[in-house]
Design a protein around this motif. Structure first.
Motif, short mmCIF file in Angstrom:
data_model
loop_
_atom_site.label_atom_id
_atom_site.label_comp_id
_atom_site.label_asym_id
_atom_site.label_seq_id
_atom_site.Cartn_x
_atom_site.Cartn_y
_atom_site.Cartn_z
N LEU A 207 0.86 -1.38 -0.14
CA LEU A 207 -0.04 0.03 0.05
C LEU A 207 0.88 1.24 -0.06
O LEU A 207 1.76 1.18 0.44
N LEU A 208 0.34 2.21 -0.70
CA LEU A 208 0.95 3.68 -0.59
C LEU A 208 -0.23 4.49 -0.20
O LEU A 208 -1.14 4.92 -0.89
N TYR A 209 0.08 5.17 1.01
CA TYR A 209 -1.13 6.20 1.37
C TYR A 209 -0.92 7.45 1.27
O TYR A 209 0.30 8.05 1.67
N THR A 210 -1.83 8.19 0.70
CA THR A 210 -1.74 9.72 0.41
C THR A 210 -2.81 10.31 0.70
O THR A 210 -3.98 10.02 0.78
N VAL A 211 -2.59 11.83 1.14
CA VAL A 211 -3.71 12.91 1.06
C VAL A 211 -3.25 13.62 0.21
O VAL A 211 -2.55 14.69 0.59
N PRO A 212 -3.62 13.60 -1.38
CA PRO A 212 -3.02 14.46 -2.19
C PRO A 212 -3.40 15.85 -2.20
O PRO A 212 -3.05 16.85 -2.85
N ASN A 213 -4.60 16.00 -1.56
CA ASN A 213 -5.64 17.52 -1.62
C ASN A 213 -5.52 17.98 -0.42
O ASN A 213 -6.09 17.36 0.57
N PHE A 214 -4.52 19.27 0.01
CA PHE A 214 -4.49 19.94 1.26
C PHE A 214 -4.41 18.95 2.23
O PHE A 214 -5.06 18.62 3.33
N GLN A 215 -3.04 18.31 2.31
CA GLN A 215 -2.64 16.92 3.10
C GLN A 215 -2.67 17.60 4.63
O GLN A 215 -2.24 18.52 4.86
N ASN A 216 -3.16 16.65 5.31
CA ASN A 216 -2.88 16.54 6.51
C ASN A 216 -1.78 15.88 7.02
O ASN A 216 -1.59 14.75 6.92
N PRO A 217 -0.68 16.49 7.64
CA PRO A 217 -0.84 17.74 8.40
C PRO A 217 -0.23 19.13 7.66
O PRO A 217 -0.48 20.15 8.10
N CYS A 218 0.12 19.07 6.63
CA CYS A 218 0.98 20.02 6.07
C CYS A 218 0.07 21.16 5.20
O CYS A 218 0.51 22.32 5.01
N GLY A 219 -0.96 20.59 4.46
CA GLY A 219 -1.85 21.62 3.89
C GLY A 219 -1.53 21.60 2.40
O GLY A 219 -2.08 22.34 1.42
N ILE A 220 -0.40 21.02 1.98
CA ILE A 220 0.43 21.19 0.75
C ILE A 220 -0.89 20.16 -0.17
O ILE A 220 -1.48 19.19 0.12
N SER A 221 -0.59 20.55 -1.58
CA SER A 221 -1.27 19.54 -2.59
C SER A 221 -0.19 18.98 -3.53
O SER A 221 0.59 19.82 -4.18
N ASN B 58 3.50 15.90 -10.23
CA ASN B 58 3.92 14.99 -9.39
C ASN B 58 2.96 13.95 -9.27
O ASN B 58 3.47 12.60 -9.19
N ARG B 59 1.52 14.09 -9.35
CA ARG B 59 0.76 12.82 -9.48
C ARG B 59 1.11 11.95 -10.68
O ARG B 59 1.12 10.79 -10.57
N GLN B 60 1.36 12.39 -11.60
CA GLN B 60 1.73 11.59 -12.76
C GLN B 60 3.08 11.09 -12.47
O GLN B 60 3.10 9.84 -13.04
N GLN C 26 -6.08 6.86 -2.04
CA GLN C 26 -6.21 8.48 -2.18
C GLN C 26 -7.28 8.71 -1.15
O GLN C 26 -8.44 8.70 -1.25
N ASP C 27 -6.81 9.28 0.13
CA ASP C 27 -7.55 9.84 1.16
C ASP C 27 -8.06 11.35 0.77
O ASP C 27 -7.18 11.98 0.84
N ASP C 28 -9.24 11.51 0.60
CA ASP C 28 -9.68 12.90 0.36
C ASP C 28 -10.78 13.47 1.26
O ASP C 28 -11.76 13.81 0.68
N PRO C 29 -10.56 13.64 2.37
CA PRO C 29 -11.42 14.27 3.31
C PRO C 29 -11.67 15.62 3.02
O PRO C 29 -12.83 16.46 3.31
N TYR C 30 -10.72 16.40 2.47
CA TYR C 30 -10.67 17.95 2.36
C TYR C 30 -11.07 18.20 0.72
O TYR C 30 -10.86 19.62 0.58
#
Length: 392
Positions: free
Chosen positions: A166-180, A185-187, A202-206
């Motif tokens: 598994l590779l776990y990501t929060v690619p949109n407004f990442q928790n904790p950094c807020g970066i996207s 980079n996604r490609q 792709q965890d996308d709560p935000y």
């Protein structure tokens, strides 16, 4: 009793943030510690009406056991929203309603991970994912994230040396950094994963909470065979509902349903029906637009205060959405020491420690801007700035 506990549970630490929140129960403390949405925007009256209407229409039937996959109409709503918002064609059968997206992480760990299995995680990364996968005794391989996304060289090296599941990501407004993650980079991440068997989560709560910039491509579009999606209504409607979802193809979904049946039979079906009625009777996009406008103002208020009150040498991110920004103190300064000093000044934050798998003290910290008004943000950052200056 110590000998009675499993090795699994003794290996997993308490939630650092939940422990901090106990400290912030003091109403005199200005807290930037929680990952809390702003309660001013909870649709309480609308939910109350939806509850009444559901009981009026369904009677006793609403209180019966339900299916494990989740309320069909709610799953159709989610599929339709993916179609409209992201041009993704997600079959209803690929959607599993969960008790918040946190349960989705637990189900993925239960379904895929044996002790010692390799998992790639962002560094710093979401502590809820670290906690969930630690329960299954995963071997973590952190990959640094910075403005623009994941460190591609580090990711390539790990994929060459290991065989992560598994590779776990929060690619949109990442928790904790807020970066996207940028589209480039996604490609690059997708290109590295495509020839492997590693699944990307792709965890996308935000994702809906964008107040500037432009939307980015979903990993589900550029890496469809390897991508699992997690979503949640906690940040857009109300966290107390504990309603999220997981998107996975049929072979994986079959196993996830078995794992869910072993956990809770099914997610709260009453809450699902009430939420669906609310979604039918109200404009979710208009509701989210109100939240976005306010969060954008609160973020700008925090940035203005940081610029005014923080000393030179302190760096911070400028997120385009979400609920957090990330502060980096000068090298050698301890965020734990700063926390102790700041609490005495009646202001709280989350030190960077729990966002790293080695849980060592760092010079980083997370600030939440979504749950404080502009005046409290200005005063709280002033207090925090004074505490930093005292440690210089």
């Amino acid at each position: 009793m110590e000998n009675a506990f499993s090795d699994r549970i003794t290996d997993v630490p308490k939630s650092f943030i939940r422990e901090i929140l106990k400290v912030t129960l003091d109403p005199s403390i200005i807290s930037f510690a929680g990952g809390l949405p702003n309660r001013r925007f909870f649709p309480a009256r609308e939910q109350q009406k939806a509850s009444f209407d559901v009981f009026e229409e369904t009677g006793d039937d609403i209180l019966q056991y339900s299916n494990s996959e989740g309320y069909l109409e709610l799953r159709r709503f989610i599929a339709d929203r993916y179609r409209r918002q992201q041009s993704l064609e997600i079959p209803v059968e690929d959607i599993l309603i969960t008790s918040g997206s946190q349960q989705g992480l637990d189900l993925l760990g239960k379904t895929f991970l044996n002790e010692g299995d390799d998992v790639i995680i962002e560094e710093p990364g979401y502590l809820g994912a670290i906690q969930a996968f630690s329960m299954y005794r995963a071997r973590f391989h952190p990959v640094p994230v910075r403005e623009g996304g994941m460190d591609i060289a580090s990711l390539a090296r790990i994929l060459t040396e290991r065989k992560p599941k598994l590779l776990y990501t929060v690619p949109n407004f990442q928790n904790p950094c807020g970066i996207s993650y940028s589209d480039v980079n996604r490609q690059a991440v997708a290109d590295l994963l495509r020839p492997t068997t590693c699944l990307l989560i792709q965890d996308d709560p935000y994702a809906d909470l964008r107040f500037s910039g432009t939307g980015k491509v979903s990993f589900k579009r550029i890496l469809p065979a390897n991508t699992i999606l997690l979503g949640s209504f906690s940040k857009t409607v109300a966290p107390a509902l504990r309603l999220g979802w997981l998107v996975a193809p049929p072979p994986i979904m079959d196993k996830l349903v078995i794992a869910k049946q072993a956990s809770d039979l099914h997610t709260n079906s009453l809450a699902q029906r009430i939420l669906y009625r609310y979604l039918c009777d109200n404009d979710l996009d208009a509701h989210i637009a109100t939240i976005i406008r306010q969060y954008g103002l609160q973020k700008e208020a925090m940035l203005l205060a940081l610029k005014k009150y923080f000393p030179a040498g302190v760096e911070y991110t400028n997120p385009e959405g979400g609920m957090f920004l990330w502060v980096t103190l000068p090298t050698g300064m301890s965020s734990l020491a700063l926390f102790e000093a700041a609490i005495k000044q009646k202001v709280a934050f989350v030190p960077g420690v729990p966002f790293y798998v080695d849980r060592k003290d760092t010079n980083t910290l997370r600030l939440n801007f979504s749950c404080s008004d502009e005046a409290s943000i200005a005063e709280g950052i002033k207090r925090l700035g004074d505490s930093i200056k005292k440690l210089f």
